[in-house]
Design a protein around this motif. Structure first.
Motif, mmCIF file in Angstrom:
data_model
loop_
_atom_site.group_PDB
_atom_site.id
_atom_site.type_symbol
_atom_site.label_atom_id
_atom_site.label_comp_id
_atom_site.label_asym_id
_atom_site.label_seq_id
_atom_site.Cartn_x
_atom_site.Cartn_y
_atom_site.Cartn_z
ATOM 1 N N ARG A 1 0.852 -1.178 0.000
ATOM 2 C CA ARG A 1 0.000 0.000 0.000
ATOM 3 C C ARG A 1 0.896 1.238 0.000
ATOM 4 N N ILE A 2 0.562 2.227 -0.810
ATOM 5 C CA ILE A 2 1.339 3.471 -0.881
ATOM 6 C C ILE A 2 0.471 4.611 -0.379
ATOM 7 N N PHE A 3 1.046 5.422 0.516
ATOM 8 C CA PHE A 3 0.319 6.514 1.150
ATOM 9 C C PHE A 3 1.209 7.749 1.126
ATOM 10 N N LYS A 4 0.697 8.865 0.646
ATOM 11 C CA LYS A 4 1.479 10.106 0.597
ATOM 12 C C LYS A 4 1.088 10.998 1.759
ATOM 13 N N THR A 5 2.093 11.533 2.422
ATOM 14 C CA THR A 5 1.872 12.444 3.531
ATOM 15 C C THR A 5 3.089 13.342 3.665
ATOM 16 N N GLN A 6 2.966 14.394 4.400
ATOM 17 C CA GLN A 6 4.083 15.298 4.673
ATOM 18 C C GLN A 6 4.554 15.171 6.116
ATOM 19 N N GLU A 7 3.836 14.425 6.945
ATOM 20 C CA GLU A 7 4.095 14.399 8.383
ATOM 21 C C GLU A 7 4.458 13.007 8.885
ATOM 22 N N LEU A 8 5.547 12.914 9.641
ATOM 23 C CA LEU A 8 5.923 11.645 10.247
ATOM 24 C C LEU A 8 4.893 11.194 11.282
ATOM 25 N N SER A 9 4.230 12.143 11.936
ATOM 26 C CA SER A 9 3.208 11.774 12.915
ATOM 27 C C SER A 9 2.079 10.986 12.249
ATOM 28 N N GLU A 10 1.763 11.304 10.989
ATOM 29 C CA GLU A 10 0.734 10.557 10.257
ATOM 30 C C GLU A 10 1.225 9.153 9.910
ATOM 31 N N VAL A 11 2.521 9.009 9.666
ATOM 32 C CA VAL A 11 3.091 7.691 9.407
ATOM 33 C C VAL A 11 2.935 6.819 10.647
ATOM 34 N N VAL A 12 3.278 7.358 11.813
ATOM 35 C CA VAL A 12 3.173 6.609 13.062
ATOM 36 C C VAL A 12 1.709 6.274 13.355
ATOM 37 N N ALA A 13 0.812 7.223 13.167
ATOM 38 C CA ALA A 13 -0.612 6.970 13.391
ATOM 39 C C ALA A 13 -1.124 5.871 12.452
ATOM 40 N N ASP A 14 -0.662 5.887 11.219
ATOM 41 C CA ASP A 14 -1.082 4.874 10.255
ATOM 42 C C ASP A 14 -0.565 3.497 10.658
ATOM 43 N N ALA A 15 0.641 3.444 11.198
ATOM 44 C CA ALA A 15 1.211 2.160 11.617
ATOM 45 C C ALA A 15 0.373 1.514 12.715
ATOM 46 N N THR A 16 -0.254 2.308 13.570
ATOM 47 C CA THR A 16 -1.080 1.745 14.648
ATOM 48 C C THR A 16 -2.346 1.088 14.112
ATOM 49 N N SER A 17 -2.737 1.407 12.882
ATOM 50 C CA SER A 17 -3.988 0.880 12.343
ATOM 51 C C SER A 17 -3.799 -0.101 11.194
ATOM 52 N N ARG A 18 -2.579 -0.541 10.933
ATOM 53 C CA ARG A 18 -2.316 -1.404 9.773
ATOM 54 C C ARG A 18 -1.613 -2.704 10.155
ATOM 55 N N PRO A 19 -2.282 -3.619 10.810
ATOM 56 C CA PRO A 19 -1.613 -4.872 11.163
ATOM 57 C C PRO A 19 -1.245 -5.694 9.931
ATOM 58 N N SER A 20 -0.029 -6.188 9.934
ATOM 59 C CA SER A 20 0.463 -7.131 8.918
ATOM 60 C C SER A 20 0.336 -6.636 7.488
ATOM 61 N N GLU A 21 0.461 -5.346 7.270
ATOM 62 C CA GLU A 21 0.373 -4.817 5.919
ATOM 63 C C GLU A 21 1.618 -3.986 5.613
ATOM 64 N N LEU A 22 2.322 -4.329 4.537
ATOM 65 C CA LEU A 22 3.484 -3.563 4.118
ATOM 66 C C LEU A 22 2.999 -2.249 3.524
ATOM 67 N N THR A 23 3.499 -1.152 4.053
ATOM 68 C CA THR A 23 3.060 0.171 3.628
ATOM 69 C C THR A 23 4.261 1.046 3.331
ATOM 70 N N ARG A 24 4.167 1.827 2.265
ATOM 71 C CA ARG A 24 5.219 2.789 1.917
ATOM 72 C C ARG A 24 4.613 4.178 1.955
ATOM 73 N N HIS A 25 5.227 5.039 2.741
ATOM 74 C CA HIS A 25 4.797 6.430 2.846
ATOM 75 C C HIS A 25 5.782 7.296 2.074
ATOM 76 N N ASP A 26 5.297 8.031 1.123
ATOM 77 C CA ASP A 26 6.120 8.960 0.359
ATOM 78 C C ASP A 26 5.981 10.333 0.998
ATOM 79 N N LEU A 27 7.065 10.809 1.657
ATOM 80 C CA LEU A 27 7.028 12.092 2.337
ATOM 81 C C LEU A 27 7.454 13.243 1.438
#
Length: 101
Positions: A2-28
């Protein structure tokens, strides 16, 4: 992946709390990407494996420091990061189950 674009590391951390067992790439943007795999290691449940890529080592060190600070702020302990040029890998020690509740 899953690819997710954001500008904030806090959003990356928040997303990690809601994504069990899913490989995710955040483009900052600005050549920075953070990937994580939560519960990706059966021997270490409630942990997250992290990979950070940046354009240069100085930028990478700044992003890693900010990410570790964000994780620590929600009670997640981090193992020492392993930097290699402009790429970093580390596995945190959780506890994501407690932090996410």
């Amino acid at each position: 992946m899953r690819i997710f674009k954001t500008q904030e590391l806090s959003e990356v951390v928040a997303d990690a709390t809601s994504r069990p067992s899913e490989l995710t790439r955040h483009d900052l943007g600005q050549g920075i990407a953070v990937s994580f795999l939560y519960n990706g290691d059966e021997e270490h449940p409630d942990t997250c494996q992290w990979r950070i890529v940046a354009q240069n080592e100085m930028q990478l060190r700044q992003v890693v420091q900010q990410l570790v600070e964000s994780l620590t702020a929600i009670g997640v302990r981090c193992k020492p990061a392993q930097l290699s040029g402009s790429v970093c890998h580390f596995r945190d020690e959780g506890p994501w189950g407690v932090a996410a509740e």
